[in-house]
Design a protein around this motif. Structure first.
Motif, PDB file in Angstrom:
ATOM      1  N   GLY A   1       0.817  -1.212   0.000  1.00 42.93           N
ATOM      2  CA  GLY A   1       0.000   0.000   0.000  1.00 42.93           C
ATOM      3  C   GLY A   1       0.849   1.260   0.000  1.00 42.93           C
ATOM      4  O   GLY A   1       0.590   2.204  -0.753  1.00 42.93           O
TER       5      GLY A   1
ATOM      6  N   SER B   1      -1.694  12.461  -8.847  1.00 40.49           N
ATOM      7  CA  SER B   1      -1.803  13.318  -7.662  1.00 40.49           C
ATOM      8  C   SER B   1      -1.107  14.642  -7.929  1.00 40.49           C
ATOM      9  O   SER B   1      -0.017  14.682  -8.525  1.00 40.49           O
ATOM     10  CB  SER B   1      -1.163  12.626  -6.450  1.00 40.49           C
ATOM     11  OG  SER B   1      -1.129  13.479  -5.333  1.00 40.49           O
TER      12      SER B   1
ATOM     13  N   TYR C   1      -5.803   0.182  -5.856  1.00 40.33           N
ATOM     14  CA  TYR C   1      -5.053   1.163  -6.649  1.00 40.33           C
ATOM     15  C   TYR C   1      -5.101   0.880  -8.154  1.00 40.33           C
ATOM     16  O   TYR C   1      -4.297   1.440  -8.901  1.00 40.33           O
ATOM     17  CB  TYR C   1      -3.588   1.180  -6.194  1.00 40.33           C
ATOM     18  CG  TYR C   1      -3.368   1.910  -4.890  1.00 40.33           C
ATOM     19  CD1 TYR C   1      -3.288   3.294  -4.862  1.00 40.33           C
ATOM     20  CD2 TYR C   1      -3.236   1.214  -3.699  1.00 40.33           C
ATOM     21  CE1 TYR C   1      -3.087   3.969  -3.672  1.00 40.33           C
ATOM     22  CE2 TYR C   1      -3.027   1.868  -2.498  1.00 40.33           C
ATOM     23  CZ  TYR C   1      -2.952   3.256  -2.486  1.00 40.33           C
ATOM     24  OH  TYR C   1      -2.747   3.929  -1.309  1.00 40.33           O
TER      25      TYR C   1
ATOM     26  N   LYS D   1       3.001  12.119  -2.471  1.00 42.65           N
ATOM     27  CA  LYS D   1       2.375  11.571  -1.254  1.00 42.65           C
ATOM     28  C   LYS D   1       3.349  10.719  -0.435  1.00 42.65           C
ATOM     29  O   LYS D   1       3.008   9.660   0.071  1.00 42.65           O
ATOM     30  CB  LYS D   1       1.153  10.722  -1.652  1.00 42.65           C
ATOM     31  CG  LYS D   1       0.024  11.544  -2.246  1.00 42.65           C
ATOM     32  CD  LYS D   1      -0.498  12.565  -1.231  1.00 42.65           C
ATOM     33  CE  LYS D   1      -1.680  13.353  -1.776  1.00 42.65           C
ATOM     34  NZ  LYS D   1      -1.275  14.316  -2.827  1.00 42.65           N
TER      35      LYS D   1
ATOM     36  N   CYS E   1       2.556   1.750  -3.412  1.00 44.88           N
ATOM     37  CA  CYS E   1       1.650   2.320  -4.410  1.00 44.88           C
ATOM     38  C   CYS E   1       1.404   3.803  -4.155  1.00 44.88           C
ATOM     39  O   CYS E   1       1.417   4.627  -5.085  1.00 44.88           O
ATOM     40  CB  CYS E   1       0.331   1.556  -4.425  1.00 44.88           C
ATOM     41  SG  CYS E   1       0.428  -0.102  -5.139  1.00 44.88           S
ATOM     42  N   GLN E   2       1.180   4.150  -2.900  1.00 44.72           N
ATOM     43  CA  GLN E   2       0.852   5.543  -2.601  1.00 44.72           C
ATOM     44  C   GLN E   2       2.022   6.468  -2.891  1.00 44.72           C
ATOM     45  O   GLN E   2       1.853   7.548  -3.481  1.00 44.72           O
ATOM     46  CB  GLN E   2       0.419   5.679  -1.143  1.00 44.72           C
ATOM     47  CG  GLN E   2       0.063   7.105  -0.756  1.00 44.72           C
ATOM     48  CD  GLN E   2      -0.765   7.170   0.498  1.00 44.72           C
ATOM     49  OE1 GLN E   2      -1.891   6.689   0.537  1.00 44.72           O
ATOM     50  NE2 GLN E   2      -0.193   7.748   1.546  1.00 44.72           N
TER      51      GLN E   2
ATOM     52  N   GLY F   1       1.789   8.266  -6.304  1.00 42.01           N
ATOM     53  CA  GLY F   1       1.477   9.636  -5.903  1.00 42.01           C
ATOM     54  C   GLY F   1       2.460  10.658  -6.436  1.00 42.01           C
ATOM     55  O   GLY F   1       2.166  11.860  -6.442  1.00 42.01           O
TER      56      GLY F   1
END
Length: 347
Positions: free
Chosen positions: A79, A93, A167, A97, A82-83, A87
């Motif tokens: 997680g 985005s 995602y 992030k 991916c972020q 991001g």
């Protein structure tokens, strides 16, 4: 009143008193019997197996704990990958992030929480390398190893599946469409792929060193004679360990240090469109680096700790040799032949 009437009256009082006591005794006996039945029902209710499901759960609770421990690890680890990575794409985005430190924190949190969930039930291995090393050097039963490893791999696969579903739209944007999946590309969000300049030997060595350090710490926190952390704080120690390994050794190979952490998500990626490339990358990199290297590192790390520090009887290194077993047998035999106290004293 005559003496006869007085005598009759007295005998009647005694008879009534005896009859009252008898009735009270019968009532008390019946009450005790009722209480005894209630106690029996309570005891029966609080047995180890109060129903059929409790018997089934006894067989699956340890593998289930390993499954959910690894799944939690991967949900936080994949997680955060991916972020942070997705991001940073301005099409996904407007602002980044996270950074590399965020990745380390995410994996450290996932490890700590995964061990927290599973530690009191299965020992909190959440890593096939730990399971194999403890089966080889410690008293962990080999019969449990297949179930543990299967549960760990499936936990990794399911955790990665949850993150992929979460995602998938961002991955589509990063790749340029639902039908496009590249290796390493976004496959690197789920499993480890070494940097291009790394040689095969260097990749193996990187994963090996990281896992040796991990097992030295795992062995230390489980050693009652080496200042273990207070009850419930083992996950905190592992949080610090994974954070440190990632910060110091994570750049070049992604610090898998756990075959289930890499192979479980790799299975998922091969199933959702990345294909066989996830296995053929760099001459089957998936096998010799993130799988074999951590297992070898775990075995060596546990061996080093047990040879130099550990004094517990559960270690293979500390098993009594032939001479010690013979001395123990002689001592036990001499103890059995001692006369009973007082029988050899003069009369």
């Amino acid at each position: 009143m005559s003496s006869y009437d007085s005598s009759v009256h007295t005998r009647k009082q005694l008879h009534d008193h005896d009859r009252k006591e008898s009735i009270e005794h019968i009532s008390a006996t019946q009450s005790d019997a009722h209480d005894y039945d209630d106690d029996n029902e309570s005891v029966e209710h609080y047995t180890k197996y109060p129903n059929r499901w409790s018997r089934i759960r006894e067989w699956i609770r340890e593998p289930a704990a390993e499954f959910f421990g690894v799944m939690i690890l991967i949900i936080f680890g994949n997680g955060v990958d991916c972020q942070v990575v997705l991001g940073s794409n301005t099409s996904i985005s407007a602002t980044p992030k996270g950074d590399y430190l965020s990745l380390n924190f995410g994996w450290a949190v996932g490890t700590a929480l995964g061990v927290w969930v599973s530690g009191g039930i299965s020992g909190g291995h959440i890593n096939p390398a730990v399971t194999i090393a403890f089966a080889l050097w410690r008293d962990f039963p080999w019969r449990k190893v297949p179930a543990y490893i299967f549960a760990q791999l499936m936990g990794g696969l399911c955790g990665a599946g949850i993150i992929y579903a979460n995602y998938i739209h961002a991955i589509d944007i990063a790749e340029g469409g639902r039908h496009i999946r590249t290796v390493p590309g976004t496959a690197g969000l789920f499993s480890t792929y070494a940097l291009p300049y790394m040689t095969s030997v260097s990749c193996f060595f990187d994963e090996f060193v990281g896992t040796v350090i991990l097992l030295l710490v795992v062995c230390a926190v489980n050693d009652a004679r080496n200042g273990p952390p207070p009850a419930g704080l083992v996950p905190l120690v592992l949080f610090i360990t994974i954070l440190g390994i990632g910060a110091a050794l994570g750049m070049q190979t992604g610090y898998a240090i756990n075959p289930a952490r890499d192979l479980g998500p790799r299975l998922l990626t091969s199933m959702v469109g990345y294909g066989a490339d996830v296995y053929t990358f760099r001459n089957h990199y998936w096998l010799w680096c993130p799988v074999i290297a951590p297992i070898v590192g775990a075995i060596v790390g546990t061996f080093i700790y047990d040879v130099l520090f550990f004094t517990g009887a559960e270690s293979l290194i500390n098993k009594p040799n032939k001479k010690a077993r013979m001395a123990h047998a002689r001592a036990a035999n001499a103890e059995r032949q001692k006369p009973i106290a007082g029988t050899d004293s003069p009369v």
